[in-house]
Design a protein around this motif. Structure first.
Motif, PDB file in Angstrom:
ATOM      1  N   MET A 225       0.841  -1.192   0.000  1.00  0.00           N
ATOM      2  CA  MET A 225       0.000   0.000   0.000  1.00  0.00           C
ATOM      3  C   MET A 225       0.875   1.240   0.000  1.00  0.00           C
ATOM      4  SD  MET A 225      -3.065   0.978   2.677  1.00  0.00           S
ATOM      5  CE  MET A 225      -1.977   1.186   4.091  1.00  0.00           C
ATOM      6  N   VAL A 226       0.471   2.248  -0.756  1.00  0.00           N
ATOM      7  CA  VAL A 226       1.220   3.493  -0.812  1.00  0.00           C
ATOM      8  C   VAL A 226       0.251   4.647  -0.594  1.00  0.00           C
ATOM      9  CG1 VAL A 226       0.951   3.717  -3.304  1.00  0.00           C
ATOM     10  CG2 VAL A 226       2.812   4.913  -2.158  1.00  0.00           C
ATOM     11  N   ALA A 227       0.721   5.678   0.151  1.00  0.00           N
ATOM     12  CA  ALA A 227      -0.122   6.843   0.410  1.00  0.00           C
ATOM     13  C   ALA A 227       0.610   8.092   0.004  1.00  0.00           C
ATOM     14  CB  ALA A 227      -0.508   6.897   1.891  1.00  0.00           C
ATOM     15  N   ALA A 228      -0.129   9.114  -0.461  1.00  0.00           N
ATOM     16  CA  ALA A 228       0.476  10.372  -0.851  1.00  0.00           C
ATOM     17  C   ALA A 228      -0.456  11.508  -0.465  1.00  0.00           C
ATOM     18  CB  ALA A 228       0.723  10.406  -2.361  1.00  0.00           C
TER      19      ALA A 228
ATOM     20  N   THR B  88      -5.560  12.549   1.148  1.00  0.00           N
ATOM     21  CA  THR B  88      -4.648  11.406   1.191  1.00  0.00           C
ATOM     22  C   THR B  88      -5.065  10.380   0.150  1.00  0.00           C
ATOM     23  OG1 THR B  88      -4.307  11.715   3.558  1.00  0.00           O
ATOM     24  CG2 THR B  88      -3.671   9.583   2.623  1.00  0.00           C
ATOM     25  N   VAL B  89      -4.142  10.034  -0.748  1.00  0.00           N
ATOM     26  CA  VAL B  89      -4.386   9.038  -1.782  1.00  0.00           C
ATOM     27  C   VAL B  89      -3.764   7.716  -1.348  1.00  0.00           C
ATOM     28  CG1 VAL B  89      -4.044   8.397  -4.185  1.00  0.00           C
ATOM     29  CG2 VAL B  89      -4.431  10.800  -3.576  1.00  0.00           C
ATOM     30  N   ILE B  90      -4.553   6.691  -1.282  1.00  0.00           N
ATOM     31  CA  ILE B  90      -4.088   5.374  -0.863  1.00  0.00           C
ATOM     32  C   ILE B  90      -4.299   4.395  -2.014  1.00  0.00           C
ATOM     33  CG2 ILE B  90      -4.398   3.488   0.774  1.00  0.00           C
ATOM     34  CD1 ILE B  90      -5.544   5.638   2.713  1.00  0.00           C
ATOM     35  N   ILE B  91      -3.233   3.742  -2.436  1.00  0.00           N
ATOM     36  CA  ILE B  91      -3.321   2.739  -3.488  1.00  0.00           C
ATOM     37  C   ILE B  91      -3.027   1.380  -2.878  1.00  0.00           C
ATOM     38  CG2 ILE B  91      -2.380   1.932  -5.686  1.00  0.00           C
ATOM     39  CD1 ILE B  91      -1.763   4.824  -6.366  1.00  0.00           C
TER      40      ILE B  91
ATOM     41  N   VAL C  97      -6.762  -0.567  -6.392  1.00  0.00           N
ATOM     42  CA  VAL C  97      -7.742   0.510  -6.296  1.00  0.00           C
ATOM     43  C   VAL C  97      -7.080   1.720  -5.647  1.00  0.00           C
ATOM     44  CG1 VAL C  97      -9.717  -1.041  -6.143  1.00  0.00           C
ATOM     45  CG2 VAL C  97      -8.599  -0.283  -4.042  1.00  0.00           C
ATOM     46  N   ALA C  98      -7.587   2.896  -6.001  1.00  0.00           N
ATOM     47  CA  ALA C  98      -7.127   4.143  -5.400  1.00  0.00           C
ATOM     48  C   ALA C  98      -8.239   4.683  -4.511  1.00  0.00           C
ATOM     49  CB  ALA C  98      -6.769   5.162  -6.479  1.00  0.00           C
ATOM     50  N   GLU C  99      -7.899   4.940  -3.259  1.00  0.00           N
ATOM     51  CA  GLU C  99      -8.836   5.509  -2.300  1.00  0.00           C
ATOM     52  C   GLU C  99      -8.396   6.919  -1.926  1.00  0.00           C
ATOM     53  OE1 GLU C  99     -10.631   1.998   0.515  1.00  0.00           O
ATOM     54  OE2 GLU C  99      -8.668   2.787   1.020  1.00  0.00           O
ATOM     55  N   ILE C 100      -9.349   7.751  -1.522  1.00  0.00           N
ATOM     56  CA  ILE C 100      -8.995   9.049  -0.960  1.00  0.00           C
ATOM     57  C   ILE C 100      -9.643   9.191   0.414  1.00  0.00           C
ATOM     58  CG2 ILE C 100      -8.733  10.184  -3.201  1.00  0.00           C
ATOM     59  CD1 ILE C 100     -11.469  11.537  -2.634  1.00  0.00           C
TER      60      ILE C 100
ATOM     61  N   LYS D 125      -0.297   7.626 -10.582  1.00  0.00           N
ATOM     62  CA  LYS D 125       0.073   6.859  -9.386  1.00  0.00           C
ATOM     63  C   LYS D 125      -0.309   5.393  -9.531  1.00  0.00           C
ATOM     64  CE  LYS D 125      -0.201  10.631  -5.962  1.00  0.00           C
ATOM     65  NZ  LYS D 125      -0.506  11.774  -6.832  1.00  0.00           N
ATOM     66  N   LEU D 126      -1.480   5.134 -10.108  1.00  0.00           N
ATOM     67  CA  LEU D 126      -1.913   3.748 -10.301  1.00  0.00           C
ATOM     68  C   LEU D 126      -0.989   3.015 -11.268  1.00  0.00           C
ATOM     69  CD1 LEU D 126      -5.774   4.322 -10.486  1.00  0.00           C
ATOM     70  CD2 LEU D 126      -4.626   2.803  -8.858  1.00  0.00           C
ATOM     71  N   VAL D 127      -0.607   3.673 -12.371  1.00  0.00           N
ATOM     72  CA  VAL D 127       0.285   3.049 -13.346  1.00  0.00           C
ATOM     73  C   VAL D 127       1.648   2.759 -12.712  1.00  0.00           C
ATOM     74  CG1 VAL D 127       1.533   3.384 -15.510  1.00  0.00           C
ATOM     75  CG2 VAL D 127      -0.869   4.057 -15.345  1.00  0.00           C
ATOM     76  N   CYS D 128       2.190   3.721 -11.983  1.00  0.00           N
ATOM     77  CA  CYS D 128       3.509   3.532 -11.355  1.00  0.00           C
ATOM     78  C   CYS D 128       3.492   2.386 -10.357  1.00  0.00           C
ATOM     79  CB  CYS D 128       3.957   4.822 -10.675  1.00  0.00           C
ATOM     80  SG  CYS D 128       4.392   6.155 -11.813  1.00  0.00           S
ATOM     81  N   LYS D 129       2.422   2.295  -9.562  1.00  0.00           N
ATOM     82  CA  LYS D 129       2.329   1.217  -8.583  1.00  0.00           C
ATOM     83  C   LYS D 129       2.194  -0.134  -9.267  1.00  0.00           C
ATOM     84  CE  LYS D 129       2.154  -0.256  -4.354  1.00  0.00           C
ATOM     85  NZ  LYS D 129       3.349  -0.181  -3.490  1.00  0.00           N
TER      86      LYS D 129
END
Length: 413
Positions: free
Chosen positions: A1-4, A10-13, A64-67, A137-141
């Motif tokens: 999981m990554v957050a930014a 806050t974006v959580i993938i 999935v990307a969450e905010i 961000k989704l593509v990079c992850k």
């Protein structure tokens, strides 16, 4: 999981969790535009399972990307606003020449060069949360997961005029425009298509189909090493060969050693049980005209009028793949196979039958299609993630010239 952090959001993938994410992901799918007006566009997941489009691949992942607005860390206050799917497999990326020691003198024979590739599909970002770099961000992850699993290349497909997608992948993620195959779509009419009696169509066994594909198609670009998994999949409706009626079918082994002068082959994949399509943006007049053609076609099927099917509501399709053949009659034989596929799709209640082929495909002239529903140039973009197998045969695949044909894996449609 990554957050930014981005402007207190806050974006959580993270990885997709079926039990708690399914409904929210479907909601995002529904509000995302996935196709231009008047063209085929993805409508809904027939199985109610967001990962069904990748579950048939040997290695796959959905993110999935969450905010979470402000400083809230509560999972109940997070909102899914994007998703991406990816799969990994081994395919042919070129060929080299080897010497056949069974002949005197030894003759050069083409041998496939394989590489491990990843495929990105189903990238979605909610319209209300775009311009937040969520797609990037989704593509990079996803690429990070590709590298961890040994993928040497990553590729994706998009419409040639999808400016937003091209800007993301080419300009921001360093992908290269690679291939421009054509998506050819033929409506399924109310009448059956007549297939010439000059052709004989045989349904091959799975063993026969695998032998044929490995012997005749293994050096075709993007040919999957696990073709046996494709042919044994429950969505595969069969592999069919057309030969002139004066020829006799005596089994695949004899065919491979002494093929007839002309032949053609294709397989059919049942996408009707995976997702549905619809044509959006049609006028009331166009819909009325289409309905009239169907009424006339049903009443007078012997006229074989090119009626417009009910494509303005969700409908299913069959996908033709593995098209190939040789000889002076191969184009006509391909046309006969397409007619057979049309009739098979009619029996299954499909709205269209479709395929995707290289723009240089020699058999393209034998594939009936409606230009209005088709796409002359689907764009495939590719990125090099790691090094090729070090045999020196291919080098950097991203810089290679296209061949005449391309193998389109139906699991990635």
């Amino acid at each position: 999981m990554v957050a930014a952090e981005e402007e207190s959001v806050t974006v959580i993938i993270r990885e997709y969790e079926p039990e708690k994410d399914c409904q929210k992901v479907e909601e995002v799918e529904r509000i995302c535009e996935v196709g231009p007006s008047g063209k085929l566009s993805l409508f809904t997941d027939q199985l109610g399972d967001p990962v069904c489009r990748i579950r048939n691949s040997p290695t796959s992942l959905m993110l999935v990307a969450e905010i979470a607005v402000g400083n809230s860390s509560s999972k109940s206050e997070r909102e899914i606003v994007g998703m991406i799917r990816g799969c990994i497999k081994t395919v042919t990326c070129g060929k080299k020449l080897s010497r056949n020691g069974k002949t005197d003198p030894p003759l050069p024979i083409p041998v496939p060069v394989l590489t491990k590739v990843a495929y990105i599909l189903g990238l979605r970002v909610s319209p209300s949360h775009r311009r937040m770099k969520l797609g990037y961000k989704l593509v990079c992850k996803m690429e990070e997961w590709f590298r961890q699993n040994g993928a040497e290349y990553s590729y994706m497909a998009t419409e040639n005029d999808n400016v937003a997608s091209i800007n993301l992948f080419v300009d921001k993620c360093s992908y290269t425009k690679f291939r421009t195959p054509s998506i050819l779509v033929q409506p399924v009419f109310a009448h059956r298509v007549k297939v010439s009696h000059k052709f004989t169509i045989i349904k091959l066994s799975t063993y026969e189909a695998e032998s044929l594909y490995r012997r005749r198609f293994s050096t075709t670009e993007f040919f999957p090493r696990d073709i046996d998994s494709v042919l044994n999949n429950k969505l595969n409706l069969g592999t069919f060969m057309a030969i002139p009626s004066h020829e006799k079918w005596v089994g695949s082994d004899n065919f491979l050693s002494e093929p007839p002068e002309s032949w053609a082959v294709m397989s059919v994949w049942n996408l009707k049980d995976v997702f549905k399509l619809e044509v959006r943006g049609a006028s009331v007049l166009r819909k009325a005209f289409a309905k009239t053609t169907r009424v006339v076609d049903r009443a007078l099927p012997f006229l074989r009028l090119p009626s417009v099917p009910e494509v303005f509501r969700p409908f299913g399709l069959h996908f033709m793949y593995g098209l190939g053949g040789e000889g002076p009659m191969s184009v006509k034989l391909t046309k006969g196979l397409c007619g057979f596929a049309h009739n098979l799709a009619k029996e299954h209640g499909c709205g269209v039958v479709a395929t995707e082929v290289s723009g240089r495909e020699p058999l393209r002239e034998g594939i009936p299609h409606w230009k209005r529903l088709s796409c002359d140039e689907d764009l495939w973009c590719i990125k090099r993630l790691g090094e090729d197998y070090s045999d020196g045969s291919v080098g950097d695949w991203t810089k290679s010239k296209p061949g005449l044909s391309i193998f389109v894996d139906p699991r990635e449609i």
